[in-house]
Design a protein around this motif. Structure first.
Motif, PDB file in Angstrom:
ATOM      1  N   ARG A   1     -17.352 -22.351   1.768  1.00 52.61           N
ATOM      2  CA  ARG A   1     -16.180 -23.091   2.707  1.00 52.61           C
ATOM      3  C   ARG A   1     -16.464 -24.582   3.056  1.00 52.61           C
ATOM      4  O   ARG A   1     -17.540 -24.890   3.330  1.00 52.61           O
TER       5      ARG A   1
ATOM      6  N   GLY B   1     -10.683 -21.493  -4.969  1.00 51.10           N
ATOM      7  CA  GLY B   1      -9.483 -22.407  -4.882  1.00 51.10           C
ATOM      8  C   GLY B   1      -9.613 -23.438  -5.879  1.00 51.10           C
ATOM      9  O   GLY B   1     -10.321 -23.280  -7.061  1.00 51.10           O
TER      10      GLY B   1
ATOM     11  N   VAL C   1     -11.153 -16.790  -2.770  1.00 49.67           N
ATOM     12  CA  VAL C   1      -9.843 -17.321  -2.387  1.00 49.67           C
ATOM     13  C   VAL C   1      -9.996 -18.592  -1.307  1.00 49.67           C
ATOM     14  O   VAL C   1     -10.876 -18.624  -0.429  1.00 49.67           O
ATOM     15  N   PRO C   2      -9.180 -19.435  -1.354  1.00 44.89           N
ATOM     16  CA  PRO C   2      -9.157 -20.673  -0.257  1.00 44.89           C
ATOM     17  C   PRO C   2      -9.128 -20.183   1.063  1.00 44.89           C
ATOM     18  O   PRO C   2      -8.521 -18.787   1.174  1.00 44.89           O
TER      19      PRO C   2
ATOM     20  N   ALA D   1     -10.646 -21.213  -8.885  1.00 42.76           N
ATOM     21  CA  ALA D   1      -9.929 -19.844  -8.753  1.00 42.76           C
ATOM     22  C   ALA D   1     -10.103 -18.926  -9.826  1.00 42.76           C
ATOM     23  O   ALA D   1      -9.391 -17.759  -9.497  1.00 42.76           O
TER      24      ALA D   1
ATOM     25  N   ALA E   1      -5.558 -18.840   2.418  1.00 39.78           N
ATOM     26  CA  ALA E   1      -5.155 -17.660   1.836  1.00 39.78           C
ATOM     27  C   ALA E   1      -5.825 -16.629   2.671  1.00 39.78           C
ATOM     28  O   ALA E   1      -5.287 -15.515   2.753  1.00 39.78           O
TER      29      ALA E   1
END
Length: 401
Positions: free
Chosen positions: A53, A90, A303-304, A177, A307
């Motif tokens: 992240r 992502g 996932v981002p 992704a 989300a």
């Protein structure tokens, strides 16, 4: 076959003061023979931190820039050229990478060490004929171009695999992704863990150096809490490192699903007693009361962040996230097989499809994409090389390729 090199170096490091970190990393690597044993002059060396992240270093979400910079300087001393490479969940673009590097402090690590920050977002699909869960693998191009891979994981809890350590960190070399699609075909914890081992066996990193100075407990890999562990670990073997790291925070190594899967494959015994521990005694470094995360059915690191929060993947209500990641949308991100013009309708693929998703109609193979599990046996085994792998238009847009 059980791996032969089970050395793990453990060195105390109380904080991220640059000099202290460099001394700890240097000592850990020296206990394993020095960086010159792993890097030769002129080699291009990929450094793979955990940058799941775009979070600041103090959140303990990512490998700390001081650790990355220290490793990069050792690589330079050995005559290698260090390149920092990551592909978070992502969109995968140079703009996303620049933002990620800035937020996680990798830009400062590169400036302090002379390392290169990768912005190449190309990828290739490669064959894994010996894979257990994966027969084809999408890999970022810099990993294929590197002479040496040095894996730099962060010690964190993980809601799917219990802990995310050296083995799991390599999933970040699957582009963007596209990772979501991998969860669509690696649809349970055991199969997912076998897929992670397939990636490890294919990439074969030369060295693993773990940042466990400030670890993460609770609902990792990004929603947990920082926890001081004050240790740097290093090993030539990812599985040995993972066993030691689990023991360090009081977890049964076999409770980590990637390690349990490796035991099934004969890649490790999973026993701390079988390791050759160097440096500080493990018992003097152990921490008590390290909090586990929830037991999730899916990987929230795929996932981002928006989300994750929207779908509840870090919380107790994961039904929607699981449906999205393992269902129709997830499958759009994975290439599907299609019989090309060279297909003769011989039926070889129909006889070898493990889920009977292929029929022959009018002398041509027809793949049922709803039933297909994307194992790619048809692609691997076709005697005419007639099976093509394609993504849907939506899949190409979502994956950014």
């Amino acid at each position: 076959m059980i791996v032969s090199d089970r050395r793990v170096a453990l060195v105390r490091c109380s904080d991220y003061d640059m000099e202290r970190v460099e001394a700890a990393v240097r000592r850990a690597v020296d206990l394993l023979g020095g960086m010159g044993a792993y890097v030769r002059p002129g080699q291009r060396v990929l450094l793979k931190p955990n940058l799941v992240r775009p979070a600041p270093p103090e959140r303990a979400v990512s490998t700390h820039p001081a650790v990355v910079a220290a490793v990069a300087r050792l690589v330079a001393e050995a005559g290698g050229h260090a390149v920092i490479v990551e592909s978070p969940g992502g969109p995968y673009s140079s703009g996303v990478l620049r933002s990620l590097y800035r937020r996680t402090g990798m830009d400062r690590a590169a400036e302090a060490s002379g390392a290169e920050l990768n912005e190449d977002t190309s990828a290739q699909q490669v064959s894994l004929p010996e894979g257990v869960a994966l027969r084809r693998l999408d890999v970022v191009q810099p990993a294929l171009d590197a002479d040496v891979i040095i894996n730099l994981p962060k010690l964190k809890t993980h809601n799917l695999t219990t802990l995310t350590l050296a083995v799991k960190n390599l999933f970040g070399l699957v582009p963007g992704a596209t990772k979501i699609g991998y969860h669509a075909k690696l649809a349970d914890r055991a199969l997912f863990s076998q897929g992670m081992l397939d990636i490890l066996v294919y990439l074969r990193p030369t060295l693993h150096i773990m940042d466990a100075v400030l670890a993460m407990e609770g609902n990792g890999p990004s929603g947990g809490d920082p926890r001081q562990v004050s240790t740097v670990l290093a090993s030539p073997d990812a599985l040995a490192l993972d066993v030691a790291a689990a023991a360090l925070v009081g977890f049964d190594p076999l409770g980590v699903s990637t390690t349990a899967a490796a035991v099934e494959r004969g890649l490790t015994t999973g026993g701390v007693e079988d390791l050759d521990l160097l440096g500080e005694p493990l018992d003097e470094l152990r921490v008590a009361g390290f909090r586990r995360g929830i037991n999730a059915a899916v990987d929230p690191g795929l996932v981002p962040h928006w989300a994750v929060r929207f779908l509840g993947a870090d919380g107790e209500h994961q039904t929607l996230f699981q449906a999205v990641s393992t269902g129709w949308l997830g499958k759009q991100l994975v290439a599907y097989p299609r019989a090309g013009g060279a297909c003769t309708g011989c039926g070889f693929c129909t006889r070898h499809c493990p889920v009977n998703a292929i029929t022959v109609v009018d002398h041509r193979a027809r793949m049922d994409t709803r039933a297909c599990i994307r194992c790619y046996c048809c692609h691997e085994l076709c005697p005419e090389d007639a099976v093509e792998l394609r993504r849907t238009l939506l899949g190409r847009v979502l994956a950014g390729v």
